[in-house]
Design a protein around this motif. Structure first.
Motif, mmCIF file in Angstrom:
data_model
loop_
_atom_site.group_PDB
_atom_site.id
_atom_site.type_symbol
_atom_site.label_atom_id
_atom_site.label_comp_id
_atom_site.label_asym_id
_atom_site.label_seq_id
_atom_site.Cartn_x
_atom_site.Cartn_y
_atom_site.Cartn_z
ATOM 1 N N CYS A 156 13.089 83.393 18.329
ATOM 2 C CA CYS A 156 13.991 83.177 17.187
ATOM 3 C C CYS A 156 13.720 84.135 16.024
ATOM 4 O O CYS A 156 14.412 84.092 15.018
ATOM 5 C CB CYS A 156 13.897 81.729 16.721
ATOM 6 S SG CYS A 156 14.294 80.552 18.034
ATOM 7 N N GLN A 160 17.871 83.034 16.832
ATOM 8 C CA GLN A 160 17.923 84.209 15.973
ATOM 9 C C GLN A 160 19.295 84.480 15.372
ATOM 10 O O GLN A 160 19.465 85.429 14.610
ATOM 11 C CB GLN A 160 17.440 85.440 16.751
ATOM 12 C CG GLN A 160 18.097 85.659 18.090
ATOM 13 C CD GLN A 160 17.337 84.997 19.226
ATOM 14 O OE1 GLN A 160 16.879 83.863 19.120
ATOM 15 N NE2 GLN A 160 17.179 85.710 20.323
ATOM 16 N N SER A 165 12.925 83.878 9.253
ATOM 17 C CA SER A 165 12.938 83.379 10.634
ATOM 18 C C SER A 165 11.553 82.927 11.060
ATOM 19 O O SER A 165 10.544 83.246 10.425
ATOM 20 C CB SER A 165 13.402 84.486 11.587
ATOM 21 O OG SER A 165 12.421 85.508 11.671
#
Length: 337
Positions: free
Chosen positions: A113, A293, A319
Motif C-alpha cells: 500500500c 495504494q 501511506s
C-alpha cells in the motif's frame, strides 16, 4: 526542475459491501465496524473488475483530463497490486498497450500500500536523471479484498480492504501541482507478519491448502505484531510526514491538506491531532474503505470535489503498507510561479 501532477484518474466498482454485511460476515457488532474500524461501506469488485483492468480505466481518465496524446507518454509505471489477472505477468506492458502509449516503456513497482508514494519518488528521480523522460503515467488497480476471510479474527484490521483503480500523470517542466520531496521508511522486522501462506515457493498451491483456506491473508503472530507495531507505526507516520516536509522546506504548521490512507478512526484522528490539524484538513474514507495504494489518489479527487484544495495549498500524501513501509510526499498544489 519542476515535476508536476498534470492529472489524476480514478475508477471505483459499482458494487459495494455495507457495514451491515461486514458485521454479519465477521460476527461482530455493527458499531465496531462503523465507529472503531471506520467503515460505512466499501467498493468491491464486479465480474469485470480485474486488477490491471481497473488501472487501465483510471489511466484513460487521467489521459483525457490531461488532454494529451497517449503517444506523448514516455514511461508507464504500474502501481497496482501483484494480485492481478495472471501471476508472473508484467501489468505495465498490458496497460501501456491498452491506452495506446506506444512510444513508452514500462515496468511494475511494488511496495504494497506504499507503492504510489514510492513510485512518485522513483518517477521524479528518473525524470530528473533522464532528459528523454518528460511524461510519466503511474496507474494500477487493487483488489486484495479477495484475500480476506471475515471469519479470521487475526486479520480483523484488514476488513477495510476494498477495490478500485487509480492513476497519476506526471510531467516535467510544469508549475502545476509541483511534487516536492518524499520520505520512505521500511522495517524488515515485520516482513513476515502478514502473508498469504500458500501459493509461493515455501508452500505451493495444493488441494489441501485450498481446502484449508490458506490462500487468504493471515497474521502469523498477532500478539507479537500488535505489541511491536502499534506505537512504532504511529511514530513512523509522523516521522515520514515531518521529514518529507523538512526536505521540501516546510514544517507541519504549513500543511493545508493530508491525503491519508484509510485506517481505524482513532489512528486517523491521532495523526491529525499530533500535526496540529483537524478533520477539516483531511477526508476520512469511511465510505470507501482501504483501496491500498489508490487511497491517496482517491483522497485528492474527493478533496478537489469538496473544494478543500486551493491554489498554493501544501498537500501531504501519506501511506503505509504491510512489510512494513511508511511513506509521505509533499506537493505544492495548484499553479506555482
Amino acid at each position: 526542475m519542476n515535476i508536476g501532477i498534470l492529472s489524476t484518474g480514478l475508477y471505483l466498482p459499482e458494487s459495494v459491501m455495507t457495514s451491515e454485511e461486514i458485521a454479519e460476515k465477521a460476527g461482530i457488532p455493527l458499531e465496531v465496524v462503523e465507529e472503531k474500524m471506520g467503515i460505512k461501506q466499501k467498493p468491491v469488485p464486479g465480474v469485470h473488475d480485474h486488477t490491471c483492468e481497473m488501472g487501465i480505466r483510471a489511466a484513460r481518465q487521467a489521459i483525457e483530463r490531461a488532454g494529451i496524446d497517449p503517444k506523448e507518454i514516455d514511461l508507464v509505471i504500474y502501481i497496482g497490486e501483484e494480485h492481478k489477472e495472471y501471476p508472473l505477468w508484467t501489468a505495465a506492458i498490458k496497460l501501456q498497450e491498452e491506452i495506446g502509449a506506444h512510444r513508452a516503456w514500462g515496468f511494475d513497482a511494488a511496495l504494497r500500500c506504499g507503492t504510489t508514494i514510492m513510485a512518485i519518488k522513483i518517477a521524479k528521480a528518473m525524470m530528473i536523471a533522464d532528459p528523454a523522460i518528460k511524461t510519466v503515467l503511474l496507474a494500477g488497480g487493487y483488489r486484495n479484498i479477495d484475500f480476506i476471510d471475515y471469519g479470521n479474527e487475526r486479520t480483523r484490521f484488514m476488513f477495510n480492504l476494498a477495490a478500485g483503480g487509480g492513476a497519476l500523470m506526471l510531467q516535467k517542466g510544469i508549475s502545476k501541482n509541483v511534487v516536492l520531496e518524499s520520505e520512505i521508511i521500511t522495517d524488515g522486522t515485520f516482513s513476515e507478519d502478514v502473508v498469504v501462506t500458500s501459493g509461493g515457493t515455501k508452500n505451493p498451491i495444493s488441494h489441501k491448502n485450498l481446502d484449508e483456506g490458506l490462500y487468504r491473508l493471515d497474521v502469523l503472530d498477532p500478539p507479537g505484531m500488535k505489541r511491536r507495531l502499534e506505537q512504532k507505526s504511529m511514530d513512523n507516520f509522523l516521522k515520514v510526514i515531518r521529514e518529507s516536509l523538512f526536505k521540501s522546506g516546510y514544517a507541519e504548521k504549513d500543511i493545508d491538506y493530508v491525503a491519508m490512507l484509510h485506517m481505524k478512526r482513532s489512528a486517523h484522528e491521532y495523526v491529525l491531532r499530533e500535526l496540529g490539524l483537524t478533520s477539516e484538513h483531511s477526508i476520512y474514507l469511511e465510505d470507501y474503505g482501504h483501496i491500498g495504494q489508490i487511497d491517496q489518489i482517491l483522497s485528492l479527487e474527493l478533496a478537489e470535489k469538496q473544494n478543500k484544495l486551493k491554489n498554493g495549498d501544501l498537500v501531504v500524501l501519506v501511506s503505509a503498507g504491510i512489510g512494513y513501509a511508511w511513506g509521505a510526499t509533499t506537493i505544492r498544489w495548484g499553479n506555482s510561479k
